[in-house]
Design a protein around this motif. Structure first.
Motif, PDB file in Angstrom:
ATOM      1  N   THR A  76       0.938  -1.341   0.080  1.00 29.72           N
ATOM      2  CA  THR A  76      -0.024   0.076   0.045  1.00 29.72           C
ATOM      3  C   THR A  76       0.888   1.284  -0.003  1.00 29.72           C
ATOM      4  O   THR A  76       0.480   2.193  -0.746  1.00 29.72           O
TER       5      THR A  76
ATOM      6  N   TYR B 101      -4.900  -2.175  -0.539  1.00 26.70           N
ATOM      7  CA  TYR B 101      -4.641  -3.681  -0.960  1.00 26.70           C
ATOM      8  C   TYR B 101      -6.144  -4.093  -0.835  1.00 26.70           C
ATOM      9  O   TYR B 101      -6.930  -4.219   0.125  1.00 26.70           O
TER      10      TYR B 101
ATOM     11  N   VAL C  29      -3.457  -3.675  -5.537  1.00 23.79           N
ATOM     12  CA  VAL C  29      -3.744  -2.335  -5.072  1.00 23.79           C
ATOM     13  C   VAL C  29      -4.633  -1.768  -5.905  1.00 23.79           C
ATOM     14  O   VAL C  29      -4.347  -1.719  -7.264  1.00 23.79           O
TER      15      VAL C  29
END
Ligand code: AVI
Length: 354
Positions: free
Chosen positions: A218, A258, A265
């Protein structure tokens, strides 16, 4: 176009700016009329977007480029020994070469090993190609490097190569986990298409980002310097400029998270307030509620078993997986395998792995 006999490119398809703008407009209208709204990540890469992406690749949090550099540095020599220079000249083909920074690692290895090859970057943008070829000329002027760029889409380039240069094997690079920006179904469709154009025995080196701690994944898309935020918002700036729209770029959150359900993502732009956007080129208006998202990108992450499956469905045979030290990223080497019926059958199976 010749920039000296060693450094050339050929235009197979001229970019049609009017047609490109028309397609952008159709896609933007369709995306903003959908529920949930979406805009295609393929439109990130105008001049400013490409420069921002370049900055992203240098961020600490964006580990992907660093890992792939490491892989090419560590395994470059063994790639040369294994796949090049066994009496057959090779085209080192690169799809969407960008500035070719990572590829230079391989070029240097191949030149050192004195193998018979030419570098064939393929890119749709003639200006990007010219910049790349001129950059290579100034860096490799005194070497034996032969660069023969092809301006066109991947299909144009590979079809031209397959029809013109029978005596050369193709070793195709598709680096940087660009495959991760396709949906799984489209990735297989794209790779199958490649396998169909290439010849039996040609190889593909495919970069793919591996699954890891969701926070690490992320952060790569929510960086502390907010470069990725500017990259995402640049999509709206581009639409303002090219389609005479009036997106207020201050009224959006950049958000990336995510999604374990699809191993990707997801990037979004989220409207801070209720707002209306006017698309001047079409005269249409679109309403957004406060906190309504526009989806802009998927960046898929893989397990090795996913990649093995994708190779099989695409009609390719896995030769090897090359990793960085942390095993965060992989460069897969696959061989086109004509005997695998998946590459030759038309439209079957797709629903099984979408
Ligand atoms: C080009 N592509 C592989 C990048 C990625 O990681 O999905 C694009 C990108 N989007 C945000 N940061 C980088």
């Amino acid at each position: 176009m010749s920039l000296g006999c060693q450094f050339r490119y050929k235009v197979l398809r001229q970019e049609d700016a009017t047609e490109a703008t028309r397609q952008l407009e159709l896609d933007v209208i369709a995306g903003l009329q959908s529920q949930p709204k979406h805009l295609s990540s393929t439109y990130f890469y105008d001049q400013e977007g490409s420069a921002l992406y370049q900055q992203i690749t240098e961020l600490d949090e964006y580990y992907l480029t660093r890992c792939e550099f490491e892989i090419l540095k560590t395994h470059g020599k063994s790639i040369c020994d294994r796949y090049f220079g066994h009496g057959q000249p090779v085209n080192l083909v690169e799809l969407g070469a960008g500035d070719g920074r990572k590829t230079r690692v391989l070029l240097k290895e191949l030149l050192e090993a004195q193998v018979d090859f030419q570098y064939v970057p393929i890119d749709i943008s003639e200006s990007a190609m010219k910049e790349l070829v001129m950059g290579l000329k100034s860096e490799f002027q005194d070497s034996h490097l032969q660069c023969f760029g092809l301006v066109g889409d991947y299909k144009d380039g590979l079809q031209w190569l397959s029809s013109q240069q029978h005596f050369r094997k193709n070793f195709v690079l598709f680096l940087g986990s660009s495959i991760g920006n396709f949906t799984r179904e489209n990735a297989i469709r794209f790779l199958r298409g490649l396998a169909q154009i290439l010849r039996d025995g040609d190889e593909l080196l495919l970069g793919a980002d591996l699954l890891k701690d969701p926070m690490i994944m992320t952060r790569a898309y929510m960086d502390s310097k907010q470069v990725t935020r500017r990259f995402n918002l640049n999509l709206l700036k581009r639409i303002n400029r090219e389609l005479k729209a009036d997106f207020d770029c201050n009224e959006w959150y950049h958000y990336a998270f995510y999604r374990s359900d699809i191993q990707a993502v997801e990037s979004q732009l989220i409207s801070k307030v209720p707002q209306q956007v006017y698309l001047g080129s079409s005269g249409l208006r679109f309403s957004l509620e406060a906190f309504e998202p526009i989806h802009t990108e998927y960046s898929h992450k893989y397990l090795l078993q996913d990649l093995k499956q994708i190779a099989a469905y695409s009609g390719m045979q896995c030769c090897e997986f090359l990793f960085d030290e942390n095993k965060w990223f992989v460069d897969c080497i696959w061989k086109v395998d004509c005997h695998n019926s998946a590459s030759k059958s038309s439209n079957d199976q797709q629903h099984q792995y979408s």
